[in-house]
Design a protein around this motif. Structure first.
Motif, PDB file in Angstrom:
ATOM      1  N   LEU A  22      -5.304   6.719   1.383  1.00  0.00           N
ATOM      2  CA  LEU A  22      -4.816   5.594   0.597  1.00  0.00           C
ATOM      3  C   LEU A  22      -4.698   6.016  -0.857  1.00  0.00           C
ATOM      4  CD1 LEU A  22      -4.079   2.580   0.391  1.00  0.00           C
ATOM      5  CD2 LEU A  22      -6.513   2.139  -0.002  1.00  0.00           C
TER       6      LEU A  22
ATOM      7  N   TYR B 242       0.837  -1.196   0.000  1.00  0.00           N
ATOM      8  CA  TYR B 242       0.000   0.000   0.000  1.00  0.00           C
ATOM      9  C   TYR B 242       0.878   1.254   0.000  1.00  0.00           C
ATOM     10  CZ  TYR B 242      -3.081  -3.549   2.011  1.00  0.00           C
ATOM     11  OH  TYR B 242      -3.783  -4.708   2.253  1.00  0.00           O
TER      12      TYR B 242
ATOM     13  N   PHE C 104      -4.298   6.795  15.651  1.00  0.00           N
ATOM     14  CA  PHE C 104      -5.245   6.588  14.560  1.00  0.00           C
ATOM     15  C   PHE C 104      -6.040   5.307  14.787  1.00  0.00           C
ATOM     16  CE2 PHE C 104      -3.964   9.856  11.603  1.00  0.00           C
ATOM     17  CZ  PHE C 104      -2.645  10.097  11.931  1.00  0.00           C
TER      18      PHE C 104
ATOM     19  N   ALA D  92      -8.094  -3.056   2.279  1.00  0.00           N
ATOM     20  CA  ALA D  92      -7.350  -1.868   2.708  1.00  0.00           C
ATOM     21  C   ALA D  92      -8.003  -1.292   3.959  1.00  0.00           C
ATOM     22  CB  ALA D  92      -7.324  -0.825   1.604  1.00  0.00           C
ATOM     23  N   LEU D  93      -7.222  -0.614   4.740  1.00  0.00           N
ATOM     24  CA  LEU D  93      -7.727   0.016   5.950  1.00  0.00           C
ATOM     25  C   LEU D  93      -8.281   1.398   5.640  1.00  0.00           C
ATOM     26  CD1 LEU D  93      -4.870  -0.813   8.487  1.00  0.00           C
ATOM     27  CD2 LEU D  93      -7.042  -1.990   8.195  1.00  0.00           C
TER      28      LEU D  93
ATOM     29  N   TYR E  38      -2.976   0.361  -3.867  1.00  0.00           N
ATOM     30  CA  TYR E  38      -2.666  -0.887  -3.216  1.00  0.00           C
ATOM     31  C   TYR E  38      -2.472  -1.968  -4.268  1.00  0.00           C
ATOM     32  CZ  TYR E  38      -7.539  -2.561  -3.522  1.00  0.00           C
ATOM     33  OH  TYR E  38      -8.776  -2.977  -3.953  1.00  0.00           O
TER      34      TYR E  38
ATOM     35  N   ARG F 238     -11.443  -5.440  -0.973  1.00  0.00           N
ATOM     36  CA  ARG F 238     -10.616  -4.237  -1.009  1.00  0.00           C
ATOM     37  C   ARG F 238      -9.344  -4.391  -0.184  1.00  0.00           C
ATOM     38  NH1 ARG F 238     -10.638   0.847   1.706  1.00  0.00           N
ATOM     39  NH2 ARG F 238     -10.203   2.591   0.331  1.00  0.00           N
TER      40      ARG F 238
ATOM     41  N   LEU G 190      -4.565   9.789   7.039  1.00  0.00           N
ATOM     42  CA  LEU G 190      -3.920   9.041   5.974  1.00  0.00           C
ATOM     43  C   LEU G 190      -4.872   8.834   4.807  1.00  0.00           C
ATOM     44  CD1 LEU G 190      -2.554   7.991   8.776  1.00  0.00           C
ATOM     45  CD2 LEU G 190      -1.513   6.336   7.250  1.00  0.00           C
TER      46      LEU G 190
ATOM     47  N   GLN H  68       0.088  11.351   3.793  1.00  0.00           N
ATOM     48  CA  GLN H  68      -0.375  12.065   4.977  1.00  0.00           C
ATOM     49  C   GLN H  68       0.004  13.528   4.808  1.00  0.00           C
ATOM     50  OE1 GLN H  68       1.466  10.812   8.647  1.00  0.00           O
ATOM     51  NE2 GLN H  68      -0.382  11.204   9.815  1.00  0.00           N
TER      52      GLN H  68
ATOM     53  N   GLU I  14      -6.732   4.440  -5.806  1.00  0.00           N
ATOM     54  CA  GLU I  14      -7.851   4.912  -5.001  1.00  0.00           C
ATOM     55  C   GLU I  14      -8.217   6.362  -5.322  1.00  0.00           C
ATOM     56  OE1 GLU I  14      -9.707   3.253  -2.397  1.00  0.00           O
ATOM     57  OE2 GLU I  14      -8.922   1.628  -3.617  1.00  0.00           O
TER      58      GLU I  14
ATOM     59  N   PHE J  40      -8.790   4.845   7.629  1.00  0.00           N
ATOM     60  CA  PHE J  40      -8.302   5.476   8.853  1.00  0.00           C
ATOM     61  C   PHE J  40      -9.177   6.644   9.271  1.00  0.00           C
ATOM     62  CE2 PHE J  40      -4.214   3.584   9.857  1.00  0.00           C
ATOM     63  CZ  PHE J  40      -3.914   2.896   8.700  1.00  0.00           C
ATOM     64  N   GLY J  41      -9.242   6.867  10.580  1.00  0.00           N
ATOM     65  CA  GLY J  41      -9.797   8.101  11.090  1.00  0.00           C
ATOM     66  C   GLY J  41      -8.803   9.234  10.898  1.00  0.00           C
TER      67      GLY J  41
ATOM     68  N   TYR K  77       0.287   5.292   1.089  1.00  0.00           N
ATOM     69  CA  TYR K  77      -0.561   6.292   1.702  1.00  0.00           C
ATOM     70  C   TYR K  77       0.146   7.643   1.631  1.00  0.00           C
ATOM     71  CZ  TYR K  77      -3.247   2.581   4.059  1.00  0.00           C
ATOM     72  OH  TYR K  77      -4.032   1.493   4.346  1.00  0.00           O
TER      73      TYR K  77
END
Lengths: 118, 114
Positions: free
Chosen positions: A46, A34, B90, B101-102, A49, B99, A44, A38, A59, B104-105, A36
């Protein structure tokens, strides 16, 4: 044990220049990988992936691209950087593991690359 | 689709006080939930995870979290804050779907006052 590397650690690039960030994972096979981003003061996002060599899912449509030329190598690229591309870029990996009846999808993160576009 | 809401972008506690960081999730399927910690200019480190086993999950550094399905919450707690706990935290969610995938907040920055 597994380790994840990212380089470079920091990068300052002018607007319009190309970008290549690299991520490699050691100690595991066929990881999910993945990318990401920030941005300052934000969570974060995405970006991409990959579940296997040459398999990339995007994404967010933007001027970035990703490639996975080898099982444990993930590259983030851009042909022309924008100011808005500045941020902290994190690579992560995961494996779907079977622990009894449970599967877990935790991700393990690299140290990150701080990109400043000037 | 999944989403995570972390209430409070900044939380300040005194050293030795209780730490409570709030996380509420939304998921159309049974979720897997995670808490990560990030120290300045570093990657994220996994604190703990919930994967449908015990609802009270213990993690590293004395942190724990409780999964409450009725409240769709997964709050992070620590009985006694230490100065070294100052970091950004987080909450993240995923589900057993393609998917992988995570989500996140937006994160909660914890400050610990001496």
């Amino acid at each position: 044990s597994q380790t994840i590397h990212q380089w470079p650690a920091t990068l300052v690039q002018p607007v319009g220049s190309p970008l290549s960030l690299e991520c490699t994972v050691e100690g595991t096979s066929n990881p999910n990988l993945y990318w990401y981003r920030q941005a300052a003061g934000r969570g974060l996002q995405l970006l991409f992936y990959s579940v296997g060599i040459g398999q990339i899912s995007s994404e967010v449509p933007q001027n970035l691209s990703a490639s996975r030329p080898q099982d444990r190598q993930f590259i983030l690229s851009s042909k022309k950087l924008l100011l808005s591309d500045s941020g902290f870029y994190l690579c992560a990996w995961s494996v779907a593991t079977a622990g009894g009846l449970s599967l877990s999808y935790e991700q393990y993160f690299g140290p990150g690359t701080r990109l400043t576009v000037t | 689709a999944q989403s995570v809401t972390q209430l409070g972008s900044h939380v300040s506690v005194s050293e030795g006080a209780l730490v409570l960081l709030r996380c509420n999730y939304s998921s159309s399927v049974p979720p897997y939930l995670f808490w990560y910690v990030q120290y300045p200019n570093q990657g994220l480190q996994l604190l703990l995870k919930y994967t449908s086993a015990a609802t009270l999950v213990k993690g590293i550094n004395g942190f724990e979290a409780e999964f409450k399905k009725s409240e769709t919450s997964f709050h992070l707690t620590k009985p006694s804050a230490h100065m070294s706990d100052a970091a950004e935290y987080f909450c993240a969610v995923t589900a057993y779907t393609g998917r992988r995938a995570l989500t996140f907040g937006s994160g909660t920055r914890l400050q610990v006052q001496p």
